[in-house]
Design a protein around this motif. Sequence first.
Motif, short mmCIF file in Angstrom:
data_model
loop_
_atom_site.label_atom_id
_atom_site.label_comp_id
_atom_site.label_asym_id
_atom_site.label_seq_id
_atom_site.Cartn_x
_atom_site.Cartn_y
_atom_site.Cartn_z
N GLY A 1 -26.15 -32.14 42.73
CA GLY A 1 -27.16 -33.35 42.49
C GLY A 1 -28.51 -33.08 42.85
O GLY A 1 -29.23 -34.05 42.63
N GLU A 2 -29.05 -32.16 43.32
CA GLU A 2 -30.38 -31.83 43.56
C GLU A 2 -30.92 -30.91 42.62
O GLU A 2 -30.30 -29.67 42.96
CB GLU A 2 -30.50 -31.56 45.15
CG GLU A 2 -30.11 -32.81 45.99
CD GLU A 2 -30.41 -32.39 47.45
OE1 GLU A 2 -29.78 -33.13 48.44
OE2 GLU A 2 -30.28 -31.22 47.90
N ARG B 1 -35.19 -33.90 40.71
CA ARG B 1 -34.35 -35.04 40.30
C ARG B 1 -33.01 -34.96 41.14
O ARG B 1 -32.72 -33.98 41.78
CB ARG B 1 -33.97 -35.00 38.80
CG ARG B 1 -32.91 -33.67 38.59
CD ARG B 1 -32.55 -33.81 37.19
NE ARG B 1 -31.40 -32.69 36.83
CZ ARG B 1 -31.25 -32.71 35.40
NH1 ARG B 1 -31.36 -33.29 34.40
NH2 ARG B 1 -30.09 -31.60 35.34
N ARG C 1 -29.31 -36.83 42.02
CA ARG C 1 -28.02 -37.77 41.39
C ARG C 1 -26.98 -37.97 42.50
O ARG C 1 -26.57 -36.83 43.09
CB ARG C 1 -27.46 -37.45 40.20
CG ARG C 1 -26.20 -38.39 39.91
CD ARG C 1 -25.86 -38.21 38.35
NE ARG C 1 -25.60 -36.71 38.02
CZ ARG C 1 -25.35 -36.37 36.75
NH1 ARG C 1 -25.38 -37.19 35.77
NH2 ARG C 1 -24.75 -35.13 36.81
N TYR D 1 -29.88 -39.98 37.26
CA TYR D 1 -30.73 -39.24 38.00
C TYR D 1 -32.01 -40.13 38.49
O TYR D 1 -32.58 -40.86 37.67
CB TYR D 1 -31.34 -38.13 37.23
CG TYR D 1 -30.16 -36.96 37.37
CD1 TYR D 1 -29.87 -36.23 38.29
CD2 TYR D 1 -29.79 -36.57 35.97
CE1 TYR D 1 -29.26 -35.22 38.35
CE2 TYR D 1 -28.67 -35.42 36.31
CZ TYR D 1 -28.46 -34.91 37.32
OH TYR D 1 -27.63 -33.51 37.42
N GLU E 1 -36.01 -39.09 39.31
CA GLU E 1 -36.67 -38.10 39.18
C GLU E 1 -37.96 -38.29 39.55
O GLU E 1 -38.39 -39.48 39.98
CB GLU E 1 -37.04 -37.77 37.70
CG GLU E 1 -35.68 -37.28 36.76
CD GLU E 1 -35.63 -36.88 35.63
OE1 GLU E 1 -37.04 -36.75 35.06
OE2 GLU E 1 -34.65 -36.50 34.78
#
Length: 420
Positions: A33-34, A50, A52, A59, A61
Amino acid sequence: MARTVQDFKLGKREQRLRLEARKKPYWTTINEGEHLGYYRGARVGKWLARFRAPGGGAYQEATLAQADDFADADGEVILNFRQAQDKARSWFASPDRGGARRTGPYTVGTALDDYVADFTGKDLANTKRRIEKLIRPTLGAVEIARLTSKQIDDWKLALARSPARLRTAADADQNYRAAPVSTEDMRRRQSNANRVLTVLKAALNKAFRGEKAASDSAWRRVKPFPKVDAPRLRYLSDAEARRLVNSALPDFRLLIQAALLTGARYAELTNLEVRDFDAASASLWLRETKAGVGRAVYLDAEGVQLFKQQTAGRAKSDRMFLKSTGQPWGAAHQARPMAEARLAAKIDHVSFHDLRRTYGARLALKGVPMAIIAEALGHADERITRKHYAHLSPSHVGDVVRAAVTGMQIVEKSKVVAIG
């Protein structure tokens, strides 16, 4: 189901400049997620990040800085790849993102980030290098709750079997030493794997203490390779030391002399200032040491002479040792002049750190107690000193053994006549 991110190679300037200019950024994964992104515009490149949260959603950003495509990085406005990674990780954990990172599965990569953020040791650069190059690529995305002893054991074994990484220019392909083939090669690689395992366990133990992991059994059951930390026994004879000094370039010769006369490490010497020498007490104060605690070095007459020459007429805030160009010595600037001096002196392989070992060995050979040698070298534990130098000290056991076995008369006396 979330789409798989295609990781692009963004670490080198030439790799980024080969990418097609487009509106959509190129992304590479840091943790689940990164992602770190690179925008390739027609005239400029920029770093992005970004994030999530686990489970999906949109996301978040952020634009981090300009990429060092056409100008050198300055650490603020223009960042290289490593600096962009560091800034992205800081943003991932920042309060303005609502702390979403902490709500999902806690991964090994997150534990490593937390460990580095609270790191208080002196060897931060090497710790981060081991994490980024040797731990995170294999284990970073693994959830700690699902981490198994077998995963760690397999990673440790693969690390020991892999070739050693050699010093490489920032924008060049990574250089490697030949894969381990001899018993000694394998011992060194296993010893190195043990050191990296120590970093991993330290990060995981911190996570466990912080209640980020329900159990520590997965890594507690993983043991380091046994009996691979053999002490380095290389030290110079007085004749070799003199040849090395005489063969070195003038500016580097001063560092060699200082190391042989103090037992100080390279970084401890290059951080010295004129104020750190006290002629009245014939001592030198090392402010920045590996242990993070300053210590005194007591000089003999030759050492006092060297440092008097180095400090005469200079400001107290001046660096003690400088290159012939007037610039300070950097972290790895000793390797090449040391190799050149060794070859010119016709001495088998010797590193700058072996000069420190030579200082300790000379004390041991003179019968100085281990406790005194430990204090002189700044060892935190006398066991470290004994491991490296006890065999060199005059010993009651050695004297008794030699006296007891003498007199067999099974070897003829040498007929070789010494010349000179």
